[in-house]
Scaffold this active site. Structure first.
Site, PDB file in Angstrom:
ATOM      1  N   HIS A   1     -54.679  13.439   0.060  1.00 17.18           N
ATOM      2  CA  HIS A   1     -54.262  11.909   0.113  1.00 17.18           C
ATOM      3  C   HIS A   1     -55.369  11.109   0.961  1.00 17.18           C
ATOM      4  CE1 HIS A   1     -50.200  13.559  -0.270  1.00 17.18           C
ATOM      5  NE2 HIS A   1     -49.678  12.343  -0.551  1.00 17.18           N
TER       6      HIS A   1
ATOM      7  N   GLN B   1       0.959  -1.301   0.073  1.00 15.21           N
ATOM      8  CA  GLN B   1       0.030  -0.045   0.033  1.00 15.21           C
ATOM      9  C   GLN B   1       0.955   1.431  -0.164  1.00 15.21           C
ATOM     10  OE1 GLN B   1      -3.483   0.695  -0.060  1.00 15.21           O
ATOM     11  NE2 GLN B   1      -3.202  -1.400  -0.949  1.00 15.21           N
TER      12      GLN B   1
ATOM     13  N   HIS C   1       1.545   3.201  -3.250  1.00 18.21           N
ATOM     14  CA  HIS C   1       0.667   3.805  -4.130  1.00 18.21           C
ATOM     15  C   HIS C   1       0.893   5.448  -4.166  1.00 18.21           C
ATOM     16  CE1 HIS C   1      -2.396   1.089  -5.451  1.00 18.21           C
ATOM     17  NE2 HIS C   1      -2.309   0.431  -4.251  1.00 18.21           N
TER      18      HIS C   1
ATOM     19  N   GLU D   1      -9.513   0.825   4.760  1.00 22.18           N
ATOM     20  CA  GLU D   1      -9.803   0.160   3.235  1.00 22.18           C
ATOM     21  C   GLU D   1      -9.509  -1.154   3.283  1.00 22.18           C
ATOM     22  OE1 GLU D   1      -8.731   1.372  -1.302  1.00 22.18           O
ATOM     23  OE2 GLU D   1      -7.566   2.005   0.318  1.00 22.18           O
ATOM     24  N   HIS D   2      -8.255  -1.571   3.732  1.00 22.73           N
ATOM     25  CA  HIS D   2      -7.944  -2.740   3.677  1.00 22.73           C
ATOM     26  C   HIS D   2      -7.544  -3.233   4.984  1.00 22.73           C
ATOM     27  CE1 HIS D   2      -6.591  -1.192  -0.438  1.00 22.73           C
ATOM     28  NE2 HIS D   2      -7.431  -2.331  -0.665  1.00 22.73           N
TER      29      HIS D   2
ATOM     30  N   ASP E   1      -6.625  -6.938  -4.875  1.00 20.84           N
ATOM     31  CA  ASP E   1      -6.412  -5.898  -5.906  1.00 20.84           C
ATOM     32  C   ASP E   1      -6.507  -6.196  -7.300  1.00 20.84           C
ATOM     33  OD1 ASP E   1      -6.170  -3.837  -4.209  1.00 20.84           O
ATOM     34  OD2 ASP E   1      -4.155  -3.273  -4.559  1.00 20.84           O
TER      35      ASP E   1
END
Length: 842
Positions: free
Chosen positions: A831, A669, A672, A738-739, A772
């Protein structure tokens, strides 16, 4: 290219000067006050090494330290391996351990005589290391032995007593003959192409050299070449544009030369210009102008004001540095950096400092073994309060070292000792300045909305550097646009199959029917979102995996139009990997654009770009801001998948974890981007166990291609020490990564405790990389803590659910009075009337 190393007994005189021009030299301690270029230092003694003194020599400019085996064992680990050579008698090779062999960059081998078979065997033992050979013989080797040794790939070491500037004899070898021993020429006249450049590497011209001309240049230190028409050419002999030779080098193939020189007079070229290729550009041109202005500035010129007013110059340097810090776009950064360099170089020239002096200083700093912490001085730090002088655990975790040679390390905090405030800071992500970014992308989005394709093509030329005549590629896609190596194609096919299988299982094709009361049936059924836009990033990496992760669920869900958007390459083409995926999933168009302009084109549509109903996909802050902007614009009528931030991983590890596996997951990670969020939660790990992980992080990062990115992202990353698995998972649920990767004993049993995460990777053989790319789950996941509220992209993300109800007359008799009563309660008579008029008819 170093193929010959002299061992110097006297660091003065013509011989030393000549040797210093053609490469590194080996010095015996003590070290002279003025070091030659790239010196090696030989410490041939058995007393324990003084590591601090050795580091001091390396910091002062010594290139490598040559140490005997006993001493090398003591400094390995404390000094970078590329700065150590092992001094070894040929009889002691078997005593070298694997630790020593991997902790040095080469060997200086002392041998009674040059035995090529023995040297070849030792080279294999010290694979990937430089081999330098020093014979104990009182007389130099023969020219034949020298050539044979050099052709084997080893380097020759000779004491300076066996070297001469005079012709070669049986007792001494000529320096130029040794230097040129490996050189070859494929020219009929036997000359060697020679590149002449400045000290900073800017080309002045191409000439030719002969053995005679090189010999004279080495001895005299002047530029001497071989004219193909007139014989020896002593540069500047008639024009006065002489040269001082700084260095002479062979290229990697030993068939050409490079002379680095200090050029005097009107320039190198016979046309009285600096280079045969015209004026030198960029920084050399600026330096030349500033030097000219310093010596004879026109009255009233701005540069003269700067030279004459140090306070004005100081203010301008500080002003431009501040503007560079505030710059946000590539264009702004380059513009402000150019201004800062102009004023900084003006300061340098006023003190007699040139570009080459700056480069030498940079080179020297890059080789330093000891490093300053790199923290900002108090007046430049973000906080000048007394409490900021000693950072808290969380502040330490966010500090960025500026030392590229320092160990690549994470920062540590202990959940048992941090305060609630510090724990909260550990959970925080970088502040996303959404308002600022939306303000920046709004003009881009507005232009695409107003001018359509014309604006889109302009922005693509400006930001993606591609001159296009059309915006989109439509099917059928040409075979040439999808040409791939077979192994890549097979890998994409397998990933496609796995992802499709998992996402087909998620598809909601059934109709839910529930009779809520007699005669009242409620239903829910799914329908695909008709038109979707999928953003495929294309910045620092090609991402066919993202094309699969977005394209496959869109295909499975049954979306009628699937538009890919991805930045084009400079030639206007799209990467064949992405085009192949577009063909696999049946994309209806591929938009050749990136950034905010691509998002705007899909949101509003243009003359050629189809409008979409929902936009998916990750991207940089410009893409994220544009997605947030268009989803709130009623003219666009478009939704987005989820908020996005930097990529994240949180790894929980206990005593069963393999340090190499944990480090690899953290780095997967960290590569990235510099803003990637990486957290290790260590469950009752000892200092030795943590050190093993940290050593693996450093070792693996240095062997990977994106190490420069990881140096920065890992430095911002944190190790959080927990006392139990339950405490670790509690922290992870609060962080909502996230992970989430679980390196735990019986990891599967803890999945039921996970409340917040984008995707979970269970056990030592489940790397995040598989998710991934190809296991089948989706890698488009919530970041920035949004895993508390959002799911990752899935098949249902591309579908919407419609409800229906069917009521019989009998059912309305029971339900109608309930509805009418509630409508009357809210004051909505129409209504109630819609019910009562039916009840009256019954």
């Amino acid at each position: 290219m170093t193929r010959f190393l002299p061992l110097i007994e006297d660091s003065q005189g013509p011989l030393f000067d000549a040797l210093n021009r053609i490469g590194p030299v080996i010095l015996n301690a003590p070290v002279p006050e003025i070091l030659p270029a790239h010196p090696y230092l030989l410490l041939d003694r058995n007393s324990p090494p003084d590591i601090d003194q050795i580091i001091g020599w390396l910091d002062a400019g010594v290139e490598k330290i040559i140490l005997p085996l006993a001493s090398a064992k003591q400094v390995i680990g404390a000094i970078p391996e590329d700065r150590i050579l092992l001094l070894l008698d040929v009889a002691n090779v078997s005593a070298v351990s694997d630790r020593v062999r991997s902790g040095v960059s080469g060997v200086l081998l002392k041998t009674p005589e040059i035995d090529l078979d023995m040297i070849s065997s030792i080279s294999k033992f010290f694979a990937n290391s430089a081999i330098h050979v020093l014979s104990d013989s009182s007389s130099p080797p023969s020219t034949f032995s020298v050539r044979a040794l050099l052709s084997s790939g080893a380097n020759l070491v000779l004491p300076s007593s066996q070297l001469t500037l005079s012709p070669t004899t049986t007792a001494q070898l000529n320096v130029a003959d040794l230097f040129l021993a490996p050189i070859t020429s494929d020219r009929p006249d036997g000359l060697f192409p020679t590149i002449v450049s400045t000290e900073s590497g800017h080309s002045l011209g191409l000439v030719y050299s002969s053995i005679e001309s090189v010999r004279e240049s080495i001895v005299t230190g002047k530029g001497v070449y071989q004219s193909r028409k007139h014989g020896l050419w002593r540069k500047g002999e008639t024009s006065g544009a002489t040269q001082d030779v700084v260095s002479i080098r062979l290229d990697c193939d030993s068939d050409s030369l490079e002379f680095k020189v200090v050029q005097h007079g009107s320039g190198f070229c016979h046309l009285a210009q600096p280079s045969c290729f015209g004026d030198l550009p960029g920084l050399p041109a600026l330096e030349s102008v500033l030097k000219s202005r310093f010596e004879n500035a026109p009255a009233g010129s701005y540069t003269k004001r700067l030279f004459d007013d140090p306070e004005l110059l100081r203010s301008k340097i500080m002003e431009e540095a501040d503007e560079l810090c505030r710059a946000q776009t590539k264009e702004e950064v380059s513009f402000e950096a150019a201004d800062l360099i102009y004023f900084a170089l003006t300061k340098c020239v006023s003190f007699g400092v040139g570009i080459i002096d700056i480069e030498k200083s940079l080179d020297k700093k890059a080789k330093r073994v000891t490093r300053r912490p790199g923290n900002a001085k108090p007046q430049w730090s973000s906080s000048s309060s007394p409490s900021s002088q000693k950072p808290s655990a969380s502040q330490s975790a966010l500090a960025l070292p500026t030392d590229h040679d320092a160990p690549i390390r994470m920062r540590s905090s202990d959940l048992s000792t941090v305060s609630q405030e510090e724990r909260a800071l550990l959970l925080r992500r970088p502040v996303l300045k959404s308002d600022e970014m939306i303000a920046k992308v709004k003009p881009i989005v507005s232009e695409v909305l107003k001018r359509g394709d014309a604006a889109l093509l302009e922005f693509t030329a400006k930001f993606d550097k591609a001159q296009l005549t059309s915006t989109c590629i439509f099917p059928p896609y040409s075979k040439s646009s999808m040409e791939l190596p077979l192994d890549v194609k097979d890998a994409i096919d397998q990933a496609y199959a796995n992802i499709k299988k998992f996402h087909q299982a998620q598809s909601d094709g059934s109709t839910l029917k529930v009779e809520t009361m007699p005669g009242v049936v409620c239903s829910r059924f799914a329908r695909p979102i008709a038109r979707v836009g999928l953003y495929i990033p294309g910045g620092t990496a090609i991402l066919p995996s993202t094309a699969l992760m977005l394209g496959v669920p869109a295909q499975v869900a049954g979306c009628k139009e699937i538009v890919f958007a991805t930045p084009p390459r400079p030639d206007g083409s799209i990467s064949p990997e992405v085009m192949y995926v577009a063909q696999l999933i049946g994309a209806s168009a591929v938009l050749k654009a990136g950034g905010a302009q691509a998002v705007a084109a899909m949101a509003y549509g243009t003359e050629t770009v189809p409008k979409v109903d929902k936009i998916f996909g990750p991207g940089n802050q410009w893409v994220t801001a544009a997605k947030m902007l268009v989803q709130n614009d009623t003219d666009a009528l478009v939704s987005i998948d989820m908020p996005a931030g930097p990529s994240e991983v949180l790894v929980i590890a206990d005593y069963t974890a393999n340090p190499a596996f944990v480090a690899a997951d953290l780095l997967s990670q960290a590569e990235h981007g510099v803003d990637s969020q990486v957290v290790l939660v260590a469950v009752s790990l000892s200092e030795d166990q943590l050190s093993a992980i940290e050593e693996q992080v450093d070792k693996q990062a240095r062997a990977l291609p994106r190490v420069d990115i990881m140096r920065q992202s890992v430095a911002k990353s944190i190790i959080v020490k927990a006392s139990s698995v339950e405490e670790a998972i509690g922290f992870s649920n609060d962080y909502a990564p996230e992970h989430l990767i679980m390196h735990l004993e019986n990891a599967g049993q803890y999945v039921k405790m996970i409340d917040n995460a984008g995707s979970v990777f269970v056990g030592p053989y489940t790397p995040e990389s598989c998710g991934d790319y190809a296991s089948g789950t989706n890698h488009t996941l919530p970041t920035n803590g949004y895993a508390r509220q959002f799911s990752g992209v899935n098949t249902l993300s591309f579908q919407k659910h419609i409800t229906s109800q069917e009521i019989t007359s009998a059912g309305l008799k029971i339900l109608g009075p309930v509805v009418a009563t509630l409508a009357d309660c809210e004051g909505l008579g129409a209504h109630a009337n819609a019910v009562r008029i039916r009840l009256g008819a019954l």
